[in-house]
Design a protein around this motif. Sequence first.
Motif, mmCIF file in Angstrom:
data_model
loop_
_atom_site.group_PDB
_atom_site.id
_atom_site.type_symbol
_atom_site.label_atom_id
_atom_site.label_comp_id
_atom_site.label_asym_id
_atom_site.label_seq_id
_atom_site.Cartn_x
_atom_site.Cartn_y
_atom_site.Cartn_z
ATOM 1 N N PRO A 70 0.827 -1.223 0.000
ATOM 2 C CA PRO A 70 0.000 0.000 0.000
ATOM 3 C C PRO A 70 0.855 1.266 0.000
ATOM 4 N N ASP A 71 0.273 2.344 -0.503
ATOM 5 C CA ASP A 71 0.911 3.659 -0.479
ATOM 6 C C ASP A 71 1.179 4.057 0.971
ATOM 7 N N ALA A 72 2.364 4.556 1.255
ATOM 8 C CA ALA A 72 2.754 4.920 2.621
ATOM 9 C C ALA A 72 1.859 6.010 3.214
ATOM 10 N N GLU A 73 1.273 6.865 2.355
ATOM 11 C CA GLU A 73 0.414 7.946 2.843
ATOM 12 C C GLU A 73 -1.043 7.527 2.947
ATOM 13 N N GLY A 74 -1.349 6.288 2.604
ATOM 14 C CA GLY A 74 -2.705 5.784 2.745
ATOM 15 C C GLY A 74 -3.628 6.074 1.583
ATOM 16 N N HIS A 75 -3.109 6.617 0.490
ATOM 17 C CA HIS A 75 -3.943 6.888 -0.673
ATOM 18 C C HIS A 75 -4.323 5.575 -1.349
ATOM 19 N N GLN A 76 -5.500 5.521 -1.895
ATOM 20 C CA GLN A 76 -5.991 4.344 -2.610
ATOM 21 C C GLN A 76 -5.657 3.057 -1.856
ATOM 22 N N PRO A 77 -6.312 2.784 -0.745
ATOM 23 C CA PRO A 77 -5.971 1.610 0.067
ATOM 24 C C PRO A 77 -6.142 0.283 -0.667
#
Length: 137
Positions: A70-77
């Motif tokens: 997953p993206d580290a910033e939580g985008h598009q989980p």
Amino acid sequence: MKIVALTAACLLVLTPAAAAQTTSPPLPTWLRLSVHSGHPGEKVSLTVACDGEAGPVTTQALRITTPPAPDAEGHQPWALFGESVVAAVAPGTYPVSFRCAGKPVTVRFTVLAAKSGPGQVKVVPQGAPRTEDGSAA
């Protein structure tokens, strides 16, 4: 009073239809590669979209260097991002796959022939090299 009862009856009839329209559609499931062909050693980015449980990416064509995560910033989980390099395998087209909620998702990747390195001679010289005898120096 009849108008209130009629309005309430209409709302009860419309509520299931309205509820069906407000449910979100299923998220897409796909596997995307930054390129669809490459020479051994070249980098290829991977993006996996899966709303369920995603299995590992499998292929003979690519060597996974950073498994999709997953993206580290939580985008598009529901999206996972990874990196790979083209493997040193015979040129040809290979499947690249993963499983989303148990269902296979596959794309094709073409491995191209290895590039010749810099400074390599493509034609082997024939005979002895021609050199001067040194008298001109």
